[in-house]
Every structure is written in C-alpha cells, then in structure tokens.
Design a protein around this motif. Structure first.
Motif, PDB file in Angstrom:
ATOM      1  N   LEU A   1      40.839  30.041  39.243  1.00  0.00           N
ATOM      2  CA  LEU A   1      40.103  31.297  39.297  1.00  0.00           C
ATOM      3  C   LEU A   1      40.502  32.096  40.528  1.00  0.00           C
ATOM      4  O   LEU A   1      40.617  33.317  40.487  1.00  0.00           O
ATOM      5  CB  LEU A   1      38.599  31.006  39.316  1.00  0.00           C
ATOM      6  N   GLU A   2      40.752  31.380  41.631  1.00  0.00           N
ATOM      7  CA  GLU A   2      41.193  32.068  42.839  1.00  0.00           C
ATOM      8  C   GLU A   2      42.535  32.746  42.599  1.00  0.00           C
ATOM      9  O   GLU A   2      42.781  33.861  43.065  1.00  0.00           O
ATOM     10  CB  GLU A   2      41.285  31.082  44.001  1.00  0.00           C
ATOM     11  N   MET A   3      43.376  32.041  41.843  1.00  0.00           N
ATOM     12  CA  MET A   3      44.676  32.603  41.495  1.00  0.00           C
ATOM     13  C   MET A   3      44.499  33.889  40.695  1.00  0.00           C
ATOM     14  O   MET A   3      45.179  34.891  40.925  1.00  0.00           O
ATOM     15  CB  MET A   3      45.443  31.567  40.676  1.00  0.00           C
ATOM     16  N   GLN A   4      43.568  33.860  39.729  1.00  0.00           N
ATOM     17  CA  GLN A   4      43.355  35.049  38.909  1.00  0.00           C
ATOM     18  C   GLN A   4      42.834  36.208  39.756  1.00  0.00           C
ATOM     19  O   GLN A   4      43.229  37.361  39.553  1.00  0.00           O
ATOM     20  CB  GLN A   4      42.377  34.738  37.785  1.00  0.00           C
ATOM     21  N   LEU A   5      41.975  35.883  40.711  1.00  0.00           N
ATOM     22  CA  LEU A   5      41.459  36.918  41.607  1.00  0.00           C
ATOM     23  C   LEU A   5      42.598  37.511  42.428  1.00  0.00           C
ATOM     24  O   LEU A   5      42.717  38.735  42.575  1.00  0.00           O
ATOM     25  CB  LEU A   5      40.392  36.315  42.520  1.00  0.00           C
ATOM     26  N   ALA A   6      43.466  36.628  42.951  1.00  0.00           N
ATOM     27  CA  ALA A   6      44.590  37.095  43.761  1.00  0.00           C
ATOM     28  C   ALA A   6      45.492  38.008  42.927  1.00  0.00           C
ATOM     29  O   ALA A   6      45.975  39.037  43.410  1.00  0.00           O
ATOM     30  CB  ALA A   6      45.377  35.906  44.288  1.00  0.00           C
ATOM     31  N   THR A   7      45.706  37.638  41.654  1.00  0.00           N
ATOM     32  CA  THR A   7      46.519  38.466  40.759  1.00  0.00           C
ATOM     33  C   THR A   7      45.907  39.848  40.625  1.00  0.00           C
ATOM     34  O   THR A   7      46.594  40.873  40.739  1.00  0.00           O
ATOM     35  CB  THR A   7      46.612  37.803  39.374  1.00  0.00           C
ATOM     36  N   ALA A   8      44.605  39.879  40.392  1.00  0.00           N
ATOM     37  CA  ALA A   8      43.926  41.166  40.235  1.00  0.00           C
ATOM     38  C   ALA A   8      44.045  41.984  41.506  1.00  0.00           C
ATOM     39  O   ALA A   8      44.264  43.204  41.460  1.00  0.00           O
ATOM     40  CB  ALA A   8      42.466  40.926  39.881  1.00  0.00           C
ATOM     41  N   GLN A   9      43.953  41.301  42.655  1.00  0.00           N
ATOM     42  CA  GLN A   9      44.061  42.016  43.928  1.00  0.00           C
ATOM     43  C   GLN A   9      45.456  42.592  44.131  1.00  0.00           C
ATOM     44  O   GLN A   9      45.616  43.719  44.598  1.00  0.00           O
ATOM     45  CB  GLN A   9      43.698  41.085  45.087  1.00  0.00           C
TER      46      GLN A   9
ATOM     47  N   LYS B   1      35.608  41.884  38.365  1.00  0.00           N
ATOM     48  CA  LYS B   1      35.294  40.906  37.321  1.00  0.00           C
ATOM     49  C   LYS B   1      35.717  39.508  37.773  1.00  0.00           C
ATOM     50  O   LYS B   1      34.968  38.531  37.629  1.00  0.00           O
ATOM     51  CB  LYS B   1      36.033  41.292  36.037  1.00  0.00           C
ATOM     52  N   ALA B   2      36.948  39.425  38.333  1.00  0.00           N
ATOM     53  CA  ALA B   2      37.449  38.121  38.785  1.00  0.00           C
ATOM     54  C   ALA B   2      36.559  37.573  39.892  1.00  0.00           C
ATOM     55  O   ALA B   2      36.243  36.381  39.922  1.00  0.00           O
ATOM     56  CB  ALA B   2      38.885  38.252  39.268  1.00  0.00           C
ATOM     57  N   GLU B   3      36.128  38.465  40.803  1.00  0.00           N
ATOM     58  CA  GLU B   3      35.245  38.019  41.888  1.00  0.00           C
ATOM     59  C   GLU B   3      33.936  37.478  41.337  1.00  0.00           C
ATOM     60  O   GLU B   3      33.448  36.444  41.765  1.00  0.00           O
ATOM     61  CB  GLU B   3      34.940  39.205  42.824  1.00  0.00           C
ATOM     62  N   LYS B   4      33.420  38.200  40.344  1.00  0.00           N
ATOM     63  CA  LYS B   4      32.144  37.793  39.748  1.00  0.00           C
ATOM     64  C   LYS B   4      32.261  36.435  39.085  1.00  0.00           C
ATOM     65  O   LYS B   4      31.411  35.560  39.271  1.00  0.00           O
ATOM     66  CB  LYS B   4      31.716  38.830  38.707  1.00  0.00           C
ATOM     67  N   THR B   5      33.346  36.248  38.290  1.00  0.00           N
ATOM     68  CA  THR B   5      33.541  34.967  37.604  1.00  0.00           C
ATOM     69  C   THR B   5      33.632  33.839  38.619  1.00  0.00           C
ATOM     70  O   THR B   5      33.015  32.779  38.449  1.00  0.00           O
ATOM     71  CB  THR B   5      34.842  34.991  36.780  1.00  0.00           C
ATOM     72  N   LEU B   6      34.403  34.098  39.662  1.00  0.00           N
ATOM     73  CA  LEU B   6      34.588  33.072  40.691  1.00  0.00           C
ATOM     74  C   LEU B   6      33.252  32.700  41.322  1.00  0.00           C
ATOM     75  O   LEU B   6      32.911  31.527  41.452  1.00  0.00           O
ATOM     76  CB  LEU B   6      35.552  33.602  41.758  1.00  0.00           C
ATOM     77  N   ALA B   7      32.474  33.729  41.663  1.00  0.00           N
ATOM     78  CA  ALA B   7      31.186  33.470  42.308  1.00  0.00           C
ATOM     79  C   ALA B   7      30.253  32.704  41.372  1.00  0.00           C
ATOM     80  O   ALA B   7      29.577  31.762  41.777  1.00  0.00           O
ATOM     81  CB  ALA B   7      30.544  34.793  42.715  1.00  0.00           C
ATOM     82  N   ARG B   8      30.273  33.112  40.077  1.00  0.00           N
ATOM     83  CA  ARG B   8      29.377  32.471  39.111  1.00  0.00           C
ATOM     84  C   ARG B   8      29.732  31.003  38.954  1.00  0.00           C
ATOM     85  O   ARG B   8      28.866  30.121  39.044  1.00  0.00           O
ATOM     86  CB  ARG B   8      29.480  33.188  37.766  1.00  0.00           C
ATOM     87  N   VAL B   9      31.034  30.723  38.736  1.00  0.00           N
ATOM     88  CA  VAL B   9      31.453  29.341  38.532  1.00  0.00           C
ATOM     89  C   VAL B   9      31.196  28.520  39.788  1.00  0.00           C
ATOM     90  O   VAL B   9      30.731  27.396  39.717  1.00  0.00           O
ATOM     91  CB  VAL B   9      32.948  29.289  38.139  1.00  0.00           C
TER      92      VAL B   9
END
Lengths: 203, 557
Positions: B520-528, B500-508
């Motif tokens: 958003l990158e931070m949120q992706l890193a958190t999810a990872q 989901k985080a990857e998708k949001t990042l790509a979309r934005v």
C-alpha cells in the motif's frame, strides 16, 4: 368521432413513448458522461491475468501495454512466463479460441543473481530492471533483491561483463508442494499388478 | 442421538488407548544429541543466535523469533552447539543437564505485559498440533472480548493418551495454567471438555476443580466420538456456539487451549522454565514398553523408540500424530518437535496399508460423517479435476482434515489427501497472485517515477529556454497551444488518487496494525510520483501561457 379519438390516442401514445425515449436517452447520455471511466475495465481484467513479470517477451514494454494490445485484438499467446494456463484464462475471459504458445514455455521460476565479485558498478542493469529490484550505485557493487525479482531476464543483455546469472528460484519450506500420483481409477475387475511396478520401502 | 449441543457426523474408530494409558508418565532418558528444527511452529522460522562451538544450558535461547508470527527456540539439553544450518541447530550433550531458568513470576500479582513477555520468551506454542505461538494467541484480547476459556481435553483421536496422562498427573497445574490464561484474556468462565473414555483423568480433574481459583471451573464430560477434539466441534458441543467459516473461536468470544499447553504456560510462569520438553505418547504393537514420556525436544525418534523396545522386524510404519490425522514418517532419523504428540510404531496387521482405491460410487457415506457438513464427494470430484474455483465454492477451506470421510469410504479413496493437496495448491496460487500484484505495483511506481523525472527535465529545459530568449517571438509561443484545462484535470485526478491511497493506507493500518503495508505504501508513493509529474507539467504550462500572453497582448495592441 371514432377517427378523431383514434388519432388522439395514437398521437398521445407516440408522444409518450417518444418522450420516454428522449428522457431515458438523455439520462443515459448524462450518466455515461458523468461517470465516464478513463481506463478500460476490460484492460484491467486482462492485466490481472498476466503474470506481471514485466519481461517484455511479448514485444510490449510491460504487462499492461500487452493487456491493452490484447484488448485491441492482438494474439493471446505471446506470454511465455504465463504459459498455457494464462492463455486459457485469457481465452475464457475474452471468449476467443486458445492458441498454442508462441515461443518456449518457461520450465521453472527464475531469479537473477549478480556475481558480485565481477560486477563493475555500471548501473546499466539497474536502469533495465522494470521493477526496481536491483540496488547499487555507480562504481559500487550491485545486488538483486531476490523477493522483488520477477525473473524477466531484462538485466542480462545490458550487463557489459556478463556477471548476471538466472538461477532457479528456491521455494521456501512453507511453499512446499506434495507430489501425489493418483491411481487411474480402475474398477476392481480391471485391476492387475502393473508390469515393472516399484515397491517403495517406507522405512 | 444428536441434539442442539452437537455437531453433525463423526465416527467411532477403535480407540486402542489401553496400550499406552496403563503405564505412568515418566521421563525419557536424556538424549546425547538433539536436533532442533528452526520451524516447530506455524509462521516464520526462527533465526539462530548461536554459533557452532557455543556452550549452552537447558533453556538458553538458541534461535530468536522472526517476524510477527513466530516463536523462540531454546536448547533442550546443556552442552555444545555442534552445527547451525538454515533449517536446524544440533547440540551435543555434556551430560550435566544444567538449567538456565528465568525468574519466577507470581502470576496473580504480575502485570499482563510481564506475563505476555514471559510467554513470548518461553517459546510456547499450541501443543495440540497446530503449533500456533501462544503469546500471539494470548494477545487476542486486544481485538476480541473473550468470555469463556475452553480446555480441550477431548483427545478424540485413537491411540493418543498424552493429554489423558498429563491430566492424571498434573490436573491442578493444568488448571492453574488455565487460570493464568483466563486472567490474561479476561474470561469469566473456564470449561473443560473431556471425553468419557478417560475416567482417571476426570476423577483427577474433579479433585482439582474444588481448589482451583479465582474462577470456578466447569467440567463437561461428553460421549466419545471422533472428532469432538476439533476446536470448532468441541465449542459446538460444550457451548452450542458456531464458529463462523473462516473465523476464529475468538469471534464468538471463546479461547481454546490444550492441557499440555496450559501446563507449559504454568511451568514458564511459575518455574521460569521455557518449552524444552513435552509429553509424547509412544505406542503401537511394534514396541514392547508403550506409555507416555516426558521427552526433550530434538530427541531422535529412532533412539526414543529403541529405548522402549522397538522391534524392527515387526515394524511396518511409524506414524507421527494419530492414525486419523497423523503422517507416516518416511525416515526415523528425525527429531521430536514441539508438535510431536504421539508416535505409533505399528505392525502391518495393526494398521494395514489402505487397499487400492476404486472409483467413487457416490454412496454419500462421507457426507453423513463429515463434522463440518461439507460434500466430500463433490470436493473429491473437483479436486481430481483440479477445479480450484469450484472447490473454494464448496468451502474446501472449512475442511478440518479429520479424515472421517476417508475412514468410511467403501472405495478406499484417500479423500483427505486430495483436499490437502488442493489446499496447498490454492495457497501457493494465492501467494503467486499477491506477488504478481506487488510486482505490478512496483512496475507502476517505476513508470510514474520515470514520467516524473521526464516532466521535471522538460520543465528545466523550458525554463532555460525562456531565460535565453528574453524577447520571445510570438510565432513560437502561439504554435505551442497549451492544453491547460487537460493538465488541470490530470492534476486534480492525481491529487485525488494520492488522497485515496492515503486513506486506504490509514484504514488498513488502523484495522490491522500487524499487517505488512509495503504494497500500500508503494501504491501511495506511485500516486505521489504521478502528482509531482502532473504538478511540474502544470507549472510548466502555466509559465508558457504567461510567457505567451503578454506577447499576444502586445500584438493585439
């Protein structure tokens, strides 16, 4: 004849209503199980109102744990960085009475500053920082990323050489706020020159 | 009066343009020293790239643009850099006025990128007042289709005649600048909007239009009414298009430029001359030689006004900008910037201080003159009550701060001051909220990282333990009842949140490549991190189960 008719119609009504009740009950049960949320949406809302300094002055390790505690019924007035505004916002959200702040209100936004000449590179402040706003490595000088620092004070205590100061945060020029004094809104007949009023020269 | 091609409201304040539009446009004397603020445009301030003692020529870059929305700054006189601070650069003149020009570009043949780059390196910003960097405005074509370029020559505010005089002297140059922009943004029409109180400028434009090419230019003369020079108001009056709330003229396919900006664009492209001077209207009863001057940026306002005969005894206040939207200067010891279009040295009779305000009587005058059809009296109510949520609901951010409501208010309430204050307060709050949100994400990332490290540590410990006890006692293994199913679910959830985080990042990133993506990158890193923790926990549990399974089977057999 009419007795049997009544009994049938009554029974059928009871059956239909019971059936409907059971049907919808099952549906609701299914939906609540199917779309169950792990997290509590109310906790999210409370968390959104907290200032996210992660300072722990409320006695919980971070804003989210405090949000969970508030949801469990803890007092609203334990957040000094948020001040009165946060208490009122929380009271509005939860329909509780606002309480006076427990502790001293923070007068201004602060930011941690490491006196770099004195830093011995022990990494203790780095471990204490809740938002990873301090960079550095063992036996090398540390420094605070000003934009990331929330001013939570948590790095002060662990520092063995007391080389961290809390300085007032300087707002950039584009965040400058005008200071405007409003007149009290008197009607014309009430107006008289205020005693000791100061006339400010423009030029 | 009002027809379909009109905006609501508006006022007719005394024009007082006669005082400054009689004299011809001349150069102001070269200043002996200039003070150039690093922020003369909207967006990020520029970063100095000179040091004290450096020799500069007119047009040398002295500060580079910083970040996305920003603009270069050039030396406006030749001489020596005296001081470089965090807010300004001061240059002492050597009196030579030596220029450092860029090579000329033939705009009709040049590639768009060369022109974009020229606008960028010339430090041109919108000279009408907002100071938005022109090179970014020109790049609007990357996301919008532009059909019409509007030249905003309405100049509706009283006193100001800078655009009027610019057009009288440089009508054909302004049109050539417009052709450059029209080429860059692919506009098929050029429309000039001008108020009927500038007959000389209209005549000059009529002459120039005939020779302007390749796109034919349409001249629309509109009746004088304040604030028809507002971007949205002018577009409504000329083209009958409504710019949506919170949107830009580009959303309806229109680009709006000020004549001064277009002239600066031509100078940059044809003559290789960066933005180092501008036309400033010097007017007011307290100066003896009013008129318009080409002024080098950074010239001291005090010196400039004294050169045109400032009478200090008669002076009551100096207003920068027009009397409606401008601001009184608290000190004259300040420089002319890219945004200084007018300086009014007013006597106390000319622009008397506003009487003390009385309470609002809810007469509704303000509402009838508001060009954006807001409800100023309601906004006033909520502004005084600091009710920001209500103000936003009453479209505070659509207010163009034209000052028509304050002008007609019989209680002399400075309504616009209230709105400006509320706007800046709400903006600050938005910044704070975004910051808090960012801090929260960083905190979550740290928590996730710590959890992952803990899980990995645990896994290593277990691995060591199982290595040591080659023959595991079944009692230990079975007591550690492993919740494999729960861990699997947690693992799947972590995987889903990474996706989901990857998708949001790509979309934005696709929607707006210029937006900062740190958060958003931070949120992706958190999810990872969460996923890694879940993985290692799951692996550990599986191992445990595998270790305990053979022992159990041994027991059963």
């Amino acid at each position: 004849m009419s007795d049997t008719f009544d009994a049938i119609s009554m029974l059928s009504a009871v059956a239909v209503l019971t059936g409907l009740g059971l049907g919808f009950g099952a549906l609701l049960g299914l939906v609540s199980e199917r779309f169950k949320r792990e997290d509590n949406p109310l906790v999210e809302q409370i968390d959104a109102l907290l200032p996210q300094t992660q300072c722990g002055q409320c006695g919980y390790p971070g804003c989210r744990p405090y949000a969970e505690a508030i949801n469990q019924g803890d007092a609203l007035n334990k957040c000094p960085p948020g001040g009165e505004a946060t208490i009122h916002a929380l009271a509005d959200l939860l329909g509780r009475e606002p309480e006076p702040l427990d502790g001293e209100a923070q007068s201004e936004a602060k930011v941690a500053f490491i006196r770099e000449a004195e830093c011995i590179g022990c990494t203790k402040c780095i471990q204490a920082c809740p938002v990873d706003a301090i960079i550095g490595a063992a036996k090398l000088m540390h420094t605070v990323i000003e934009d990331e620092c929330t001013g939570c004070d948590l790095c002060l205590d662990p520092c063995p050489v007391d080389c961290i100061d809390m300085l007032p945060r300087t707002a950039p020029l584009h965040q400058w706020q005008p200071v405007i004094a409003h007149s009290p809104g008197l009607i014309t007949s009430d107006r008289q020159p205020a005693v000791g009023s100061v006339h400010v020269e423009r030029l | 009066m009002s027809n379909a091609f009109d905006f609501p409201g508006g006022i007719h304040p005394p024009e007082r343009k006669q005082r400054s539009n009689q004299a011809t446009l001349i150069d102001a004397p070269l200043p002996g020293r200039v003070t150039l603020p690093l922020q003369q445009h909207s967006g990020q301030p520029a970063t100095p790239c000179v040091a004290p003692g450096d020799t500069v020529k007119v047009g040398s870059v002295i500060a580079q643009r910083e970040g996305m929305i920003s603009s270069h700054l050039h030396a406006s006189i030749s001489g020596t850099v005296r001081e470089v601070s965090t807010t300004q650069i001061i240059i002492d003149s050597d009196g030579q006025d030596e220029w450092n020009r860029l090579p000329s570009i033939d705009w009709q043949r040049a590639a768009p990128n060369a022109l974009f780059e020229r606008l960028n390196e010339s430090g041109i910003v919108g000279l009408g007042g907002a100071g938005f960097p022109t090179h970014i405005k020109a790049r609007v074509v990357e996301r919008h289709t532009i059909h019409t370029l509007v030249i905003n020559a309405a100049e509706c505010e009283p006193y100001i005649t800078a655009d009027d005089l610019t057009l009288r002297h440089y009508a054909s140059d302004v049109l050539e600048g417009a052709q450059i922009i029209a080429k860059l943004c692919g506009a098929q029409h050029i429309v000039i909007g001008i108020e009927d109180n500038k007959p000389e400028a209209i005549e000059a434009l009529r002459q120039a239009i005939q020779k302007s090419q390749p796109i034919t230019v349409e001249l629309k003369v509109i009746s004088t009414r304040y604030p028809s020079g507002g971007e949205r108001q002018l577009i409504k009056r000329l083209l009958d298009l409504n710019v949506p709330s919170g949107g830009l003229p580009a959303d309806v396919g229109v680009l709006c430029h000020n004549p001064g900006t277009l002239l600066a664009i031509l100078h940059a492209v044809r003559d290789g001359q960066p933005l180092v001077s501008r036309v400033v209207t010097l007017t007011g009863e307290a100066i003896s030689q009013p008129g318009n001057r080409w002024v080098r940026l950074g010239t001291s306002i005090k010196e400039l006004l004294e050169q045109v005969g400032l009478d200090h005894t008669a002076l009551h206040q100096v207003i920068q900008g027009g009397p409606m939207m401008g601001a009184p200067l608290l000190t004259l010891d300040t420089p002319v910037t890219k945004l200084t279009n007018c300086l009014i040295a007013a006597t106390i009779v000319e622009l008397p201080p506003a009487p003390v305000e009385s309470p609002c009587i809810r007469c509704g005058e303000c509402e009838s003159v508001c060009p954006v059809s807001l409800l100023p009296q309601q906004l006033h109510w909520y502004a005084r009550a600091n009710d920001d949520a209500k103000m936003e609901r009453y479209h505070l951010f659509d207010c163009i701060e034209c000052g028509a409501c304050s002008y007609v208010c019989p209680s002399h309430i400075p309504l616009v001051v209230d709105y400006r204050e509320a706007k800046s307060r709400i903006r600050l709050q938005r910044i704070e909220t975004a910051k808090a949100e960012y801090a929260k994400h960083r905190f979550e990332f740290r928590q996730a990282r710590l959890a992952r490290e803990e899980a990995e540590k645990q896994a290593r410990k277990e691995a060591r333990k199982s290595q040591q006890r080659r023959t595991p006692t079944s009692a230990v293994a079975s007591s550690e009842k492993v919740d494999l199913r729960g861990l699997r679910i947690a693992h799947a959830a972590a995987k889903a949140s990474v996706k989901k985080a990857e998708k949001t990042l790509a979309r934005v990133a696709q929607e707006d490549p210029k937006q900062p993506l740190d958060d958003l990158e931070m949120q992706l890193a958190t999810a990872q991190e969460n996923l890694k923790a879940a993985e290692s926990q799951l692996a550990q549990a599986k191992e445990q189960q595998a270790a305990s399974a053979p022992s159990q089977s041994e027991e059963s057999s």
